[in-house]
Enzyme design. Sequence first.
Site, mmCIF file in Angstrom:
data_model
loop_
_atom_site.group_PDB
_atom_site.id
_atom_site.type_symbol
_atom_site.label_atom_id
_atom_site.label_comp_id
_atom_site.label_asym_id
_atom_site.label_seq_id
_atom_site.Cartn_x
_atom_site.Cartn_y
_atom_site.Cartn_z
ATOM 1 N N HIS A 155 -2.595 -3.326 9.140
ATOM 2 C CA HIS A 155 -2.217 -4.172 8.007
ATOM 3 C C HIS A 155 -3.205 -5.322 7.815
ATOM 4 O O HIS A 155 -3.903 -5.731 8.745
ATOM 5 C CB HIS A 155 -0.800 -4.704 8.216
ATOM 6 C CG HIS A 155 0.244 -3.629 8.085
ATOM 7 N ND1 HIS A 155 1.584 -3.899 7.948
ATOM 8 C CD2 HIS A 155 0.132 -2.274 8.051
ATOM 9 C CE1 HIS A 155 2.259 -2.763 7.826
ATOM 10 N NE2 HIS A 155 1.392 -1.762 7.902
ATOM 11 N N GLU B 268 -2.810 -8.491 7.434
ATOM 12 C CA GLU B 268 -2.579 -9.688 8.248
ATOM 13 C C GLU B 268 -3.128 -9.478 9.661
ATOM 14 O O GLU B 268 -3.751 -10.370 10.246
ATOM 15 C CB GLU B 268 -1.074 -9.988 8.337
ATOM 16 C CG GLU B 268 -0.414 -10.274 6.998
ATOM 17 C CD GLU B 268 0.102 -9.028 6.279
ATOM 18 O OE1 GLU B 268 -0.471 -7.936 6.460
ATOM 19 O OE2 GLU B 268 1.070 -9.169 5.510
ATOM 20 N N CYS C 200 5.241 -7.783 6.429
ATOM 21 C CA CYS C 200 6.302 -6.940 6.995
ATOM 22 C C CYS C 200 6.728 -7.515 8.355
ATOM 23 O O CYS C 200 6.113 -8.458 8.864
ATOM 24 C CB CYS C 200 5.809 -5.508 7.139
ATOM 25 S SG CYS C 200 4.629 -5.327 8.496
ATOM 26 N N CYS D 286 3.931 -7.538 11.038
ATOM 27 C CA CYS D 286 2.953 -8.614 10.801
ATOM 28 C C CYS D 286 3.577 -9.974 11.087
ATOM 29 O O CYS D 286 2.900 -10.877 11.586
ATOM 30 C CB CYS D 286 2.429 -8.550 9.373
ATOM 31 S SG CYS D 286 1.441 -7.094 9.084
HETATM 32 O O1 LIG Z 1 2.697 -6.739 5.522
HETATM 33 C C1 LIG Z 1 2.089 -5.714 5.133
HETATM 34 C C2 LIG Z 1 2.765 -4.590 4.689
HETATM 35 C C3 LIG Z 1 2.052 -3.480 4.320
HETATM 36 N N1 LIG Z 1 0.712 -3.473 4.401
HETATM 37 C C4 LIG Z 1 -0.034 -2.273 3.998
HETATM 38 C C5 LIG Z 1 0.192 -1.054 4.826
HETATM 39 C C6 LIG Z 1 -0.030 0.074 3.867
HETATM 40 O O2 LIG Z 1 -1.427 0.363 3.780
HETATM 41 C C7 LIG Z 1 0.446 -0.507 2.561
HETATM 42 C C8 LIG Z 1 1.884 -0.146 2.246
HETATM 43 O O3 LIG Z 1 1.870 1.125 1.699
HETATM 44 P P1 LIG Z 1 3.134 1.695 0.885
HETATM 45 O O4 LIG Z 1 2.630 2.972 0.299
HETATM 46 O O5 LIG Z 1 3.481 0.674 -0.150
HETATM 47 O O6 LIG Z 1 4.229 1.896 1.888
HETATM 48 O O7 LIG Z 1 0.359 -1.914 2.690
HETATM 49 C C9 LIG Z 1 0.018 -4.583 4.814
HETATM 50 O O8 LIG Z 1 -1.232 -4.601 4.866
HETATM 51 N N2 LIG Z 1 0.738 -5.688 5.171
#
Ligand SMILES: O=c1ccn([C@H]2C[C@H](O)[C@@H](COP(=O)(O)O)O2)c(=O)[nH]1
Length: 220
Positions: free
Chosen positions: A112, A114, A138, A141
């Site tokens: 991710h 972060e 999320c 993170c």
């Molecule tokens: O806090 C976050 C949450 C998600 N991500 C990234 C991880 C994935 O590459 C996408 C999410 O993909 P979806 O298809 O929308 O589930 O975003 C992040 O970097 N940081």
Amino acid sequence: MLFTKNYSTDLSAGKYYIYISLRRIAMDVSTEPRNLNGGREDVLEQSDYFMATAFLTAQQSRDPCTQVGAVIVNERNIIVGIGHNKMPNGCENFPWSKQKKSLKDKHLYVCHAEMNAISNKNMTDLKNCTIYVTLFPCNECAKIIIQSGIRTIVYMSDKNAYTNKTRASKMMFDAAGVTYSQFEPKNKRIIVFDYDEINRKEEEVTPTDSCTPAKKIRPS
Ligand SMILES: O=c1ccn([C@H]2C[C@H](O)[C@@H](COP(=O)(O)O)O2)c(=O)[nH]1
């Protein structure tokens, strides 16, 4: 064509609009408002700069669905870490598909934004830093952010607010005393630049009392 990409988002329920047009530059100094000392008035405000940098960073992501950017800023407003969501080093060819319960699911592998910003940090610790993120972090993170010493989150989109992951993040941030607020842009449009336009303005600009155009070296 080089640098004519338009990017826009209304991720936060249509409230804000960040526009990176790559079409205009800030070299046309002659028509801009000035302050009493002759300095430009219409400068890019610091928090706008950090969030725009997060959005620009997100554009490096290969994720076809969600591109995320993160910028960590220290107490002196210096960028000390930056990242976007990407596959781990050496795993660049791993799949970007979403296939729950399959080994082809990107969520198993992607780092991710972060996490990348924190692991790219150029300070020994991130105590009291602020993280600018294009998407609310999320729960995974959130754990890393809390442990890193970051105290403030500025986010743009909260599109996953209804999920347990985001609810868990907020519970952890509240318990740990990490504050979070949705970004409020000073400028609704952030205009970046177009290299062709830079060259054109260099040709056109006329000298004024306070600015002299850069000399162009022409091929003989
Ligand atoms: O806090 C976050 C949450 C998600 N991500 C990234 C991880 C994935 O590459 C996408 C999410 O993909 P979806 O298809 O929308 O589930 O975003 C992040 O970097 N940081």
